[in-house]
Design an enzyme around this catalytic site. Structure first.
Site, PDB file in Angstrom:
ATOM      1  N   PRO A  95       0.819  -1.216   0.000  1.00  0.00           N
ATOM      2  CA  PRO A  95       0.000   0.000   0.000  1.00  0.00           C
ATOM      3  C   PRO A  95       0.855   1.269   0.000  1.00  0.00           C
ATOM      4  O   PRO A  95       1.887   1.312   0.651  1.00  0.00           O
ATOM      5  CB  PRO A  95      -0.784  -0.095   1.309  1.00  0.00           C
ATOM      6  CG  PRO A  95      -0.589  -1.458   1.816  1.00  0.00           C
ATOM      7  CD  PRO A  95       0.577  -2.068   1.151  1.00  0.00           C
ATOM      8  N   THR A  96       0.386   2.274  -0.724  1.00  0.00           N
ATOM      9  CA  THR A  96       1.064   3.569  -0.734  1.00  0.00           C
ATOM     10  C   THR A  96       1.045   4.141   0.676  1.00  0.00           C
ATOM     11  O   THR A  96       0.006   4.204   1.305  1.00  0.00           O
ATOM     12  CB  THR A  96       0.335   4.533  -1.694  1.00  0.00           C
ATOM     13  OG1 THR A  96       0.311   3.934  -2.974  1.00  0.00           O
ATOM     14  CG2 THR A  96       1.038   5.868  -1.773  1.00  0.00           C
ATOM     15  N   GLY A  97       2.212   4.530   1.169  1.00  0.00           N
ATOM     16  CA  GLY A  97       2.262   5.102   2.507  1.00  0.00           C
ATOM     17  C   GLY A  97       2.527   4.071   3.576  1.00  0.00           C
ATOM     18  O   GLY A  97       2.554   4.371   4.750  1.00  0.00           O
ATOM     19  N   CYS A  98       2.730   2.824   3.164  1.00  0.00           N
ATOM     20  CA  CYS A  98       2.996   1.753   4.121  1.00  0.00           C
ATOM     21  C   CYS A  98       4.505   1.496   4.112  1.00  0.00           C
ATOM     22  O   CYS A  98       5.088   1.231   3.079  1.00  0.00           O
ATOM     23  CB  CYS A  98       2.246   0.509   3.685  1.00  0.00           C
ATOM     24  SG  CYS A  98       2.352  -0.818   4.842  1.00  0.00           S
ATOM     25  N   ILE A  99       5.126   1.622   5.289  1.00  0.00           N
ATOM     26  CA  ILE A  99       6.592   1.536   5.314  1.00  0.00           C
ATOM     27  C   ILE A  99       7.053   0.113   5.633  1.00  0.00           C
ATOM     28  O   ILE A  99       6.509  -0.522   6.499  1.00  0.00           O
ATOM     29  CB  ILE A  99       7.186   2.526   6.341  1.00  0.00           C
ATOM     30  CG1 ILE A  99       6.784   3.948   5.937  1.00  0.00           C
ATOM     31  CG2 ILE A  99       8.703   2.427   6.384  1.00  0.00           C
ATOM     32  CD1 ILE A  99       6.497   4.848   7.099  1.00  0.00           C
TER      33      ILE A  99
END
Lengths: 99, 123, 111
Positions: C107-111
């Site tokens: 997911p975008t924004g998942c580190i």
């Protein structure tokens, strides 16, 4: 508020966009190729002069000198060095870079 | 993050999509930073209005079509989208050509909004 | 590039085990990816995974967990649209694990 323009007015419409949005009393700093707008004889000279009536316009002197244009700096535009650049950023509440 | 720390953050988009990476990068930063629950707005000026021009079909250039993602912004609680009136007119476009609900504002009106921001991020 | 094998066919995955080509996904691939996450798939798990695939098809992104929670609540009901329910199904992060099983990118924004 501080606006920063880094593109030549003859290559991009960046300066026009900046001048259309900037509110009276705002500061505009010309850097990199943006400095050409502040030189005598440039086609943008007229619109820059008109803008001087309502905006504070600065130019980054090292960029002007690097391009051999220091001698033709338009009247009313204030040259600043890098420390002056930092002061402008610090003095203004926010800053928009017109990339 | 407490209410007192909410900042006004504006993303300024002025580049056409696909020709450069700016538009996609901006969208990704917007989505990532949405986790911080700030007061976010997006403005589209100059060629940036082309990002929202309905009907992107990118199969032929073999690039991901990220236009559908603008429709997800509402899920991320981002619903202040401003489009520059003069930019639309100069490109033969109108509000109806936009792929998501937007508010059309003049460059000067957008400039006023810029004055109110804590942070501006330019793409 | 690493690969996993399902029913005699090989599928490319990235260094974190995410499927490279999401068009190649099928339920058997999903099951194997779930095994790697030590998750035994139940109808409730599939419901979330399929929801994510639908979301991706519509918006071209894997949603952040906060967005996923809200969107699931809207579509599948409030008893499922909360992080407790989703973390019970996917203990190491619903967005991260369910996305991997669904064959989507991280997911975008998942580190």
């Amino acid at each position: 508020m501080l606006h920063i323009v880094n593109k030549s007015p003859l290559e991009r419409n960046t300066l026009d966009s900046c001048l259309a949005a900037a509110q009276p009393g705002a500061a505009v700093l010309l850097i990199e190729d943006g400095v050409y707008a502040a030189t005598r004889g440039n086609a943008a000279e007229g619109k820059l002069r008109a803008a001087l009536a309502r905006l504070e316009i600065y130019v980054l002197a090292p960029d002007l000198e690097a391009r051999g244009m220091a001698q033709v700096l338009s009247d009313g535009v204030k040259p600043v060095d890098y420390a002056g650049f930092v002061d402008l950023v610090a003095k203004n509440r926010n800053c928009q870079s017109w990339l | 993050m407490s209410e007192g720390q909410v900042k006004k953050i504006m993303y300024v988009n002025r580049k056409a999509p696909y020709g450069t990476i700016y538009a996609l990068e901006s969208l990704e930063v917007v989505l990532i930073a949405a986790a911080f629950d700030q007061d976010v707005s997006l403005v589209f000026m100059d060629d940036g209005v082309y990002q929202l021009k309905k009907g992107h079909q990118t199969k032929g250039i073999e690039v991901k079509n990220f236009q559908p993602t603008y429709r997800a912004l509402d899920d991320y609680d981002i619903n202040k989208l401003y489009v520059e009136k003069e930019a639309l007119e100069a490109r033969g476009l109108s509000e109806d050509d936009m792929c998501v609900p937007v508010e059309v504002k003049t460059a000067a009106e957008i400039g006023k909004l810029m004055d109110e921001q804590d942070v501006l991020l330019s793409f | 590039m690493a690969a996993i094998e399902v029913n005699g066919k090989s599928y490319e995955v990235d260094e974190e085990g995410y499927l490279v080509n999401l068009a190649e996904w099928n339920e058997d691939v999903g099951k194997l990816l779930a095994e790697g996450e030590k998750i035994e798939m139940t109808p409730s798990h599939w419901e979330v995974v399929n929801f994510l695939r639908d979301y991706y098809n519509e918006f071209q992104i894997a949603p952040a967990v906060r967005v996923l929670t809200k969107a699931i609540g809207k579509k599948l009901g409030p008893e499922k649209g909360n992080s407790q329910y989703l973390y019970e199904l996917f203990p190491y992060g619903p967005a991260k694990q369910a996305c991997k099983i669904a064959g989507l990118p991280k997911p975008t924004g998942c580190i």
